[in-house]
Each structure stands twice: as structure tokens, then as C-alpha cells.
Design a protein around this motif. Sequence first.
Motif, PDB file in Angstrom:
ATOM      1  N   GLN A 214      14.078  57.798  29.406  1.00 25.22           N
ATOM      2  CA  GLN A 214      13.234  56.784  28.776  1.00 25.22           C
ATOM      3  C   GLN A 214      11.837  56.722  29.395  1.00 25.22           C
ATOM      4  O   GLN A 214      10.865  56.385  28.720  1.00 25.22           O
ATOM      5  N   ASN A 215      11.702  57.087  30.668  1.00 24.69           N
ATOM      6  CA  ASN A 215      10.358  57.071  31.279  1.00 24.69           C
ATOM      7  C   ASN A 215       9.422  58.092  30.610  1.00 24.69           C
ATOM      8  O   ASN A 215       8.234  57.834  30.384  1.00 24.69           O
ATOM      9  N   LEU A 216      10.001  59.283  30.318  1.00 29.68           N
ATOM     10  CA  LEU A 216       9.203  60.275  29.612  1.00 29.68           C
ATOM     11  C   LEU A 216       8.824  59.792  28.215  1.00 29.68           C
ATOM     12  O   LEU A 216       7.723  60.072  27.718  1.00 29.68           O
ATOM     13  N   SER A 217       9.740  59.068  27.572  1.00 31.00           N
ATOM     14  CA  SER A 217       9.432  58.523  26.248  1.00 31.00           C
ATOM     15  C   SER A 217       8.298  57.521  26.336  1.00 31.00           C
ATOM     16  O   SER A 217       7.381  57.511  25.479  1.00 31.00           O
ATOM     17  N   TYR A 218       8.326  56.667  27.361  1.00 29.38           N
ATOM     18  CA  TYR A 218       7.239  55.701  27.535  1.00 29.38           C
ATOM     19  C   TYR A 218       5.891  56.430  27.751  1.00 29.38           C
ATOM     20  O   TYR A 218       4.864  56.062  27.166  1.00 29.38           O
TER      21      TYR A 218
ATOM     22  N   VAL B 259       9.496  48.573  20.666  1.00 24.15           N
ATOM     23  CA  VAL B 259      10.920  48.682  20.285  1.00 24.15           C
ATOM     24  C   VAL B 259      11.701  49.382  21.383  1.00 24.15           C
ATOM     25  O   VAL B 259      12.815  48.965  21.752  1.00 24.15           O
ATOM     26  N   PHE B 260      11.140  50.445  21.924  1.00 29.84           N
ATOM     27  CA  PHE B 260      11.825  51.178  22.981  1.00 29.84           C
ATOM     28  C   PHE B 260      11.965  50.333  24.239  1.00 29.84           C
ATOM     29  O   PHE B 260      12.996  50.395  24.931  1.00 29.84           O
TER      30      PHE B 260
ATOM     31  N   PRO C 129      13.024  58.937  13.833  1.00 33.31           N
ATOM     32  CA  PRO C 129      14.493  58.932  13.682  1.00 33.31           C
ATOM     33  C   PRO C 129      15.184  57.983  14.659  1.00 33.31           C
ATOM     34  O   PRO C 129      16.185  57.340  14.312  1.00 33.31           O
ATOM     35  N   LYS C 130      14.692  57.901  15.887  1.00 27.76           N
ATOM     36  CA  LYS C 130      15.303  57.004  16.872  1.00 27.76           C
ATOM     37  C   LYS C 130      15.098  55.551  16.478  1.00 27.76           C
ATOM     38  O   LYS C 130      16.008  54.728  16.597  1.00 27.76           O
ATOM     39  N   CYS C 131      13.893  55.227  16.011  1.00 26.89           N
ATOM     40  CA  CYS C 131      13.653  53.852  15.571  1.00 26.89           C
ATOM     41  C   CYS C 131      14.543  53.500  14.377  1.00 26.89           C
ATOM     42  O   CYS C 131      14.984  52.352  14.220  1.00 26.89           O
ATOM     43  N   TYR C 132      14.807  54.483  13.546  1.00 21.90           N
ATOM     44  CA  TYR C 132      15.677  54.258  12.394  1.00 21.90           C
ATOM     45  C   TYR C 132      17.068  53.856  12.860  1.00 21.90           C
ATOM     46  O   TYR C 132      17.701  52.927  12.331  1.00 21.90           O
TER      47      TYR C 132
ATOM     48  N   ILE D  60      20.544  55.496  23.075  1.00 18.82           N
ATOM     49  CA  ILE D  60      19.570  56.420  22.468  1.00 18.82           C
ATOM     50  C   ILE D  60      18.256  56.445  23.224  1.00 18.82           C
ATOM     51  O   ILE D  60      17.530  57.444  23.212  1.00 18.82           O
ATOM     52  N   VAL D  61      17.951  55.350  23.920  1.00 20.45           N
ATOM     53  CA  VAL D  61      16.726  55.306  24.720  1.00 20.45           C
ATOM     54  C   VAL D  61      16.955  55.958  26.068  1.00 20.45           C
ATOM     55  O   VAL D  61      16.115  56.689  26.593  1.00 20.45           O
TER      56      VAL D  61
END
Length: 831
Positions: free
Chosen positions: A601-605, A586-587, A808-811, A595-596
Motif C-alpha cells: 500500500q505504501n507504493l500505491s500511495y 479511498v485507499f 479496477p481496485k476502486c470498483y 486489496i490495498v
Amino acid sequence: MFTLIFLFFFLNIPLLVSRFTHSRCFWRMKQNKDKDGDLVTGCIFFLIGVDWPVKKDYFNHILNIETTAEHNQFALALAFSMDEVNRNPGLLSNTSLVFDFQEGGCKPVSHLNSRMHIYKENLYILPNYLCQKEPMCIIVLSGPDWEVLHLTYGPFHPILSNHEQFPSLYQMAPKDTSLAIAMVSLMLQFNWNWIGLAISDNDQGIQFLSHLRREMEKNTVCFAFVNMIPVEMHLFQSRAKVYYNQIMTSSTNVVIIYGDTDSTLAVSFRRWQSLGIQRIWVTTSQWDVITSKRDFQLNSSHGTLAFAHHHAEISSFKIFVQTLNPLKYTDEYLASLEWMNLNCKLSDSKCKTLRNCLSNASLQWLKVQTLDMAFSDDSYGIYNAVYAVAHTLHEMFLQQADNWKGYYAHCLKLHSFLKKTSFINPVGDRVNMNQKEKLQEEYDIFQIWNFPYGLGLKIKIGEFSTYFPHGKQLHLYEDMIEQSTGSRQMPHSVCSADCGPGFRKIWQQGMAACCFDCSPCPQSEVSNETNVDKCVRCPEDQYANREQNRCIPKAVIFLDYKEPLGMALALMALCFSAFTTVVLGVFVKHHDTPIVKANNQNLSYILLISLIFCFLCTLLFIGHPNSATCVMQQITFGVVFTVAISTVLAKTVTVLLAFKVTVPGRRMSFFLLSRAAKYIITICLFIQIILCAIWLRFSPPFVDTDPHSEHGQIIIVCNKGSVTAFYCVLGYHGFLALASFIVAFLARNLPDTFNEAKMLTFSMFLFCSVWVTFLPVYHSTKGKVMVILEVFSILASSAGVLGCIFIPKCYIILLKPERNFLQKFRETTSS
């Protein structure tokens, strides 16, 4: 030489076989109903050699002297023995043996001594030194306990064996040096260890007690009580009730009786029997009397076990006696004198056991079954005494030692020859008058029952021989025990019931060695025998069964995929990793949304990928451990969790630094801001790798077994190797999580539409809570539960991070896309 030895043993095989296979049964009738249990005392006989032929009529004339039946048996045995010697052409060809039996010659021992005193006063000399004109020396034959006798036929007395005090006295009975051993062997055979003892309080009884106690202590057999009956009648009468109460209150079923048959002990024995005391009486042959009691119980297993010196059977005794006087010596009369040989075979009988047959037997039936008249030990002593005198005189005549002058000289010469006499009697037994020489002893063991109206039954049930090795000296005829009683079992006589398998003996202070309590074996210990002192611990790979009587191999277990819990944890790990992959997808799909982009976003990945590995690393904990998986478990757990937590730390630092860069009047290098996250992750990961390298270098994890945590199971687990290294890795995780929590807490109120500092704070709080709870619980568990706890903690902490940061972000991305625009936020801010 070897051939001769083999031939000797081969020729003796029939003798040994017949010795242990020939059964002997006897019956007897008590004629006098008024004197139950009379015991034979003693008689005086004078043996004389004459130079004329002696016929049977001579003996018949002497035997007409009035005497009781109990005493007449000795005279008959003496007449039979002398007749046999006189008819033997190889002995005393020109001389015959006769005996003088005066009226009243049979008395109790005390009366015999007083009679001897009268002889001394009248003759002024001892009876064997009479200065009369006799052809040769008169030899005195008597019962035991008469101090001035030459030959005694009663039981052996140690006091009379003093050759300095009694130089011319010979005891025909063998010594009872092995009687105590024989009795203890019988006790061990029947598993008796709780025994009562009644003896005369004299030197003979004390010596027997000493021998018996020594043998009993060697074999852990104990005395329930010891009654030492005083010799003096007035002392006995004052204590008779005490002795009776002691035997009645004792739990023993077996009582040994040993002493003189003409003593206060005999009075006690008769009293106990008359009062109906049911015990197994173990004694010697002179106590094998019968009574005329009418309260006999056929189903009773109690009786008398008598030890008699083994001797061969003497045939034709009954025929000889009945030819003397057929009218007087009937079968009934002879049965009152001696035991009658009885046919033991009952193949044609319907009563199944000898005891049943005899309880319903008629006198006619007994006559048909009677084989011969038996020789008692006393009669056999008379038999050997006559032959000893005959062989001695015969040897004197052969050596022409007849040049004595006077009666006194002849007695001295006879004495010198007698003490050297050794011969084999007609029935094959060796007789040695040199009493200093120790002969091998053999005992026959008889079981005796009293029936109503004075009928008695005696059956040979075993034999004890010192010729055989220790431990094999006792031989019981179990078929004869079963044939006589209907059972091969004897009543028990133990102080404490046996401790069966699974139990051990515990002694209490002050109790006898045979008295103990039974206690179950401790955990993991077993006993598969009865009455063990200590239980045996099972090996590490085995455990004790519920009964604790054997060790069972332990089942090897581990956290397996096939068991429900292992399967559930594996499914959870796969589901969480799959869900994390979906979140990552999804991200990636919405990578251009605010929001991504808002929180690097690299840290999120990186965080999502590390969480996937966190979930998947739990699969290394499930399944059969091996060396590779044990190392991979801890290293993978340490590295991927360090990446995940350091990424969270990098996110919080990035948020904090981002606001510091954009604050007016504050300049900061954008290069430092963009590279800060990489440095944080790299440095944190490098430190963890160093810790893991040190761990692997000095004490790496390995496969181990835990046989103690689960009963009956061996758990295969991965040993951490170094617990300190494990806690260092775990502590490093805690340090990073705490640092992330503090930084995120400081950045929680910074103004930003997509500021995730609050979510990072809560995720680290949840992460720390899981692992802080893990530590005490982990210390209190063992085995497979530790593995389950560690897997659950990894899943729970990883799921907490995933849920708090990304759900929460996916929501918003999937369900509230209208909020995923920066313009909307600015409009809201300006208004």
C-alpha cells in the motif's frame, strides 16, 4: 558682395515669376484647302546697306512680288525687323538696311541648290563676292540647308556648323543640344515609357537618335519602334507601307517626329495624318502645321506637342503689317501666315475650355480675342539676323573700319566683325554670333490641335530651362492643360501596365526594359510602391497583409488559460488530479482491506501522489511562459514521471520477488524484499536528477519566440535548450516503462487473488503507446501545437496509468466489497 547677389536675385524674381505664369494661346487659319499640311521650306534674301532713308513704302513695293502665303511670312518678318532697325536712332545713324527679294526666291531646298548652281554659272563667283559697285557687302539671308549661305534662319543643322567647311556661314537658330533631355523630361512627367520615333535617315537624324537613346536609357524609357525614313524618294515609296503598318500595329500612343520639313519624312507625316492615325506627335516648332481635315474629334486627347526655342514676344508686328496694306493684310490673311496671339482667359465664356470655344468659334469672335501676330522660330531667326548685321555694321562704323578697298575686302572685314558680335536684342534676349560658345537653352512646349476647315489652336502648356537644377528643369502649366482640354491627364503610353503595390516586376528574356510582367510578392514580403524590382521582407515581428502592400505587427500568442483549448486542458488536469486525490482518499480509508495491502500500500500511495503531480505539472505549460516556468516544466515533468514509473517498476519487482521468497526450498532475505522497492525508486530518481542537473548546467530551457509557425502571429514558447537532453529524459522514461512492462509481463500469471501484474502490464503498454506516438507527431508540429501535444501526452499517459491500475481496485472496494476478503478466496480455492 552678399548684398549685391541678393539684390540681383531679388530684381530677377519678377522676371522668373512672369516666365512661369504668363500663358500664351494662339490660333491659325489654313486658307488653301487643296494642300493640307504644307510645310515651310526656305527663301533667299539679300541684305544691303544703303545711305538714304528708307520708308515703309519701300518694303510694301518689294512685298508686292507674287509669292505664296507660307513664304510671305518671312518677307514680312524681314521688313518688320529692318523697319525697326532703321527707326532706331542708336543704330546705323547714317545707313539704312534694305533687302532684295526676287520672284521665285522661295523654293524647296533642292530647288534652292539648283538655283545657286545657276547663279554660279552666270556670275562665275559666289553671291557674296560680287564685283559690282555696291556701297557695301551684300549679305545673304536664307533658309537652312544651303551650303553657301551666310546667315540662315531655319532650324539648326549640325552639318552646317563645320567652320572649316563653311567658314562664313552663321546659323541664327540655337543648337538643339538639350532637345533630347527636354523631350525625355516630358515623357517622365507624363509617365510615358513606350515611345515611337520617326526620323530622316541622314546625319542629322542619326545624331538626334544617338542623343535621344542615351537620355532614354538613363531614365528607362524605351523605343516601341524606330522608323528611319530614307531620303531618296524611290526608297521611301518602296517601304512606305512597312512604315505605316509598323506605326499602326504598335501599342504606343506617342511618336516623336524629327527631321527636315522638306523631306520624305514630311511626306510620311502628312500621309499618316491623312489616314487618320490618332497619336500624340512630339516634334519641333517647324512641324506645327495645321490641316483642313473635317474628321476632327473634339473628345480626342491626341494632338501635337511642339518644342520651340523660348524667346520673348515681339509686339506691334500685326500693326506694322496692316499699315503696309490694310486691304491685303486682313486678319484672315495674317492668320494664314503666322499664329495669332489669342486671349487665354475664358472667364466670361460658357464653353469652359479653349478647345470647345475654338471648335464653335466664328471668325468675328476670333478677331475680338486676337491680341497680336506671333513670331515663329524662323521669323525670330530673321529678326535676330537683321539686328546682328545692324550691330556689326554699327561697330565697324564706330571703329572707323571703313578703309576697305573693293567689295571683297569689305566682306572680309564684315565677316571678322560679325563673328565677334554679341548683343541684347530689343526684347531682352541675348544673341551671340560666336557659335562655339555654349548658351543655356530654353524651350516652350505647345500643344496643337487641328480643327475642321483649317482652323488650328496652339497653347503653351509648359517650359523647359537648363538654368534650373536637374530634375526641376521642366515646368508644366497644369491649369492650361486643363483649360485647353478639360483634363489634366494625358493618354498613357506604356509597354506594360504598372505593377501596383503588392507586386513586383519580372522581366522576360528578349524583352525591352520597359516591358515586364507583374508577379505577386513572395510570402512575408511587401511592396508599397508601383513598379518595384524587388519586394521588401517584413521584419520578424511583422507580417504582410493580404494585399501584401504593408507590414502589420504580429499578434503575440501563447497557450493561454483564456482561450478554449487552454481552458479545456487546465480543467482536464484539475479534474484528473482531483479524481486521483479521491482515489488516494479511498485507499487511505480502506487501508486495512486485503486489496490495498496485497500490493504494498505504501507504493500505491507514492504512485497516486506522483500521479497527482503529473496531472498538475501540465498547468506549468499553460499561461505566459517565463524563465522559471520554462525550467519547472521540464524538470517537474522529468522528476514526477520518473517517480511514477519507478514506483510501477518497484511494484512489479515486488510481486515477482514475493513469489520467489515463498517458493519451497528457496530462501531469500525478507529484509531485501522489504527494502527493494525503496532502492529501486531512489536509484531511478537519482539517475534522473543527474540527467536534469546536467541539462540545467549546460543548456537550460529558456523563453523563446516562434514567428514562423503561425501566419501573422508570434508564439511565445519555452525552448528546450538542449533537444538532446530532452530526449535523454524522455528516453529514460521509456526505458523504465519498458522494464516495468517486461517484469510485469513475466509476473502476469503468478497465482494470487489480488495480483496486479496484468494491470501493470497493460498500463505500461498504454504508457509506451502514448509516448511512442508522441515522438513522430512532435517532430512534425511547431509552435503552440507542440505545447498542446506535450500536455495532452502527459495527461493521457498519466490517466492511462491511473485507470489501468487503480480503477479496477476502486470498483471492488466501493461496488464489490464482498470480494475484498481473503477468506472468500480461500474457500473458493479449496472447493
